[in-house]
Design an enzyme around this catalytic site. Structure first.
Site, PDB file in Angstrom:
ATOM      1  N   SER A 157       0.789  -1.236   0.000  1.00 35.38           N
ATOM      2  CA  SER A 157       0.000   0.000   0.000  1.00 35.38           C
ATOM      3  C   SER A 157       0.818   1.282   0.000  1.00 35.38           C
ATOM      4  CB  SER A 157      -0.970   0.013   1.187  1.00 35.38           C
ATOM      5  OG  SER A 157      -2.119  -0.758   0.886  1.00 35.38           O
ATOM      6  N   LYS A 160       0.221   3.849  -2.730  1.00 38.77           N
ATOM      7  CA  LYS A 160      -0.708   4.983  -2.661  1.00 38.77           C
ATOM      8  C   LYS A 160       0.018   6.323  -2.579  1.00 38.77           C
ATOM      9  CE  LYS A 160      -4.519   2.355  -0.606  1.00 38.77           C
ATOM     10  NZ  LYS A 160      -3.901   1.021  -0.411  1.00 38.77           N
ATOM     11  N   SER A 354      -5.743   4.122   4.165  1.00 38.71           N
ATOM     12  CA  SER A 354      -5.252   3.192   3.145  1.00 38.71           C
ATOM     13  C   SER A 354      -6.424   2.693   2.316  1.00 38.71           C
ATOM     14  CB  SER A 354      -4.504   2.007   3.780  1.00 38.71           C
ATOM     15  OG  SER A 354      -3.730   1.339   2.801  1.00 38.71           O
TER      16      SER A 354
END
Length: 518
Positions: A157, A160, A354
């Protein structure tokens, strides 16, 4: 190709601050932040947990931050970091306390000092078989420490960070997404499956076709209290009122998702962490009352949204019947619209929680802004193109999605730290939401239950990443000398999640706690 430009002229700069957010004159942009560069909602929560008095005019209701930010962490209030600790790393503290700032900071840590502290920690077996690590001085952009920094690994993640930077670079922080309704032109009578032209019983008039057009807003909501997010209820009320003014009491409802292309289901398959990606979706396709985190999802978010909209129209006196897919004509008559919160707020919410649904939507929107196909592949290509334009080192870097859920992405620690220092560049205030949205260690978002003890709490802001056998952490930290540092730690082949996270948290805490000048 439509894209945002003039990064300073169209973006109001309101203050220069220091701390874990900004250093050496980095400016804070007006928007979802207060003048210190910290979200008002986050400060209010810090004050509540720490028992401190707020700075004058700084405490709001929470509308300044993303859904879920500063929420219940599951800890007893007494164990939460005090407000002073949280705010010290963010450039402003209440009641006259002084935070370490770049203006009075000591010199940057030395490479030898960081090697002495971080080297043994990176040898922890909990970090698996492959590592990529880097620490950079934000004020100067100078690399202070590297180990395998140029090796591109699975980022999970932390992808991102790249998605947020690319979206803000392509569209600008004030960009909004529009969900709208239109009436097909006269003579374009609605067609149902096998029904032919619909007519209004006694009067024999053709029933107009109303199209609900998805604008790719991942934060559209049907909740009774929408907060700062665009409301499907409001759109229904506006649409019904406009139709009644035209004497329309019945429509055939169609929904248009043509903005986004390609497969809707993420390559990982049906998963509680993400809905099918579509340009028309309400409450992220969640089948429960949650607003972040894993949740059961509806199978067809667009059809679900249209069904909810039809029910809302019915309650307002407009008969709509069962909706079906369709496409708005270019000359369709506008009826009503609602606009999303600014992109800056969406990026912050994505970073704090997230949020995979927001990430995939923003990847596609970046592709739209870049003149590319708004698909998984097109989004990945657009993100990489934006990063290349910003001068991010891209050796081995690739994007198969915008969220990092898949295993086709690759990022290096060197690329991640460059993204972070670029987001902190005084000349690029439009990228600041990537930093302001990152969770605070021991306090908010995906770091709320991590690193609550030791030197990281309150002075480390970082994006987490977790896949099976993959654990990552990248963000900023204010060190013991008041210096703002950017760091990235990626680990592959990790044998277990919790020990790997603990090892990463220890690395981030050591960056914060170590002056490392000798």
């Amino acid at each position: 190709m439509a894209r945002w430009s003039d990064p300073v002229g169209r973006y109001t700069v309101c203050a220069a601050v220091s701390g874990a957010l900004l250093a050496a004159g980095v400016v804070t942009a007006a928007g979802p932040w207060d003048s210190s560069g910290q979200r008002t909602a986050e400060r209010a929560h810090a004050v509540a947990l720490g028992g401190e008095h707020p700075a004058p005019g700084s405490v709001g209701t929470g509308s300044g931050g993303p859904a879920g930010a500063g929420g219940d962490t599951g800890r007893e209030p007494g164990t939460a970091p005090a407000a002073v600790a949280v705010l010290a790393g963010l450039g402003a503290v209440p009641d006259g306390h002084e935070a370490g700032g770049a203006g009075s900071a000591a010199g940057a840590p030395t490479t030898a000092g960081l090697e002495r502290v971080l080297g043994p920690l990176l040898d922890d077996p909990a970090l698996g078989s492959r590592r990529s690590a880097a620490v950079v001085d934000v004020a100067t952009g100078r690399t202070l420490f590297e180990r395998g920094a140029g090796t591109a690994l699975l980022p999970a993640s932390t992808t991102k960070i790249a998605t947020g930077v690319a979206a803000l670079s392509a569209m600008g922080p004030d960009h909004r997404f529009t969900t709208r309704t239109v009436l097909q032109p006269d003579g374009a009578a609605a067609k149902g499956a096998g029904e032919g032209e619909r007519r209004d019983g006694d009067k024999g008039k053709a029933v107009r076709e109303l199209v609900l057009v998805g604008g790719g807003d991942p934060t559209l909501t049907a909740r009774e209290k929408p907060g700062r997010w665009a409301s499907l209820r409001e759109l229904a009320a506006l649409t019904a009122a406009a139709l009644r003014r035209q004497g329309v009491e019945e429509v055939v409802l169609r929904y248009d998702t043509s903005l986004f292309k390609g497969p809707e289901v993420h390559p990982i398959g049906v998963n509680p962490n993400i809905s099918p990606v579509t340009a028309l979706m309400v409450d992220e396709g969640r089948a429960d009352d949650s607003d972040h985190g894993p949740a059961p999802r509806v199978a067809d978010p667009a059809a679900h949204t249209a069904g909810v909209f039809a029910d809302l129209l019915e309650k307002r006196g407009i008969r709509a019947g069962a909706p079906a897919p369709g496409k708005a004509a270019k000359k369709a008559d506008p009826v009503a619209q609602v606009r999303s919160a600014p992109l800056a707020a969406q990026v912050e919410r994505m970073m704090t929680n997230s949020d995979n649904d927001i990430a995939e939507a923003l990847a596609r929107q970046t592709a739209v802004a870049d003149g590319r196909e708004a698909s998984f592949a097109g989004g990945g290509t657009a993100i990489r193109a934006e990063l290349k334009r910003l001068g991010v080192p891209l050796a081995g870097v690739r994007f198969a999605d915008g969220s990092g859920l898949g295993r086709g992405d690759r990022l290096s620690a060197r690329a991640l730290t460059r993204l972070l220092t670029t987001a902190a560049d005084p000349g690029r205030p439009e990228l600041r939401p990537v930093l302001t949205g990152m969770p605070v260690a021991g306090f908010s978002g995906t770091l709320s239950a991590r690193a609550a003890d030791g030197g990281a709490a309150g002075v480390v802001r970082a994006k987490t990443g977790t896949l099976t056998g993959v654990n990552t952490l990248a963000g900023t930290a204010v060190d013991a000398g008041g210096r703002l540092l950017a760091f990235a730690f990626l680990a592959e082949g990790t044998p277990a999640k919790v020990p790997a996270e603990t090892a990463l948290d220890r690395l981030a805490a050591s960056v914060a706690a170590c002056g490392c000048r000798g």
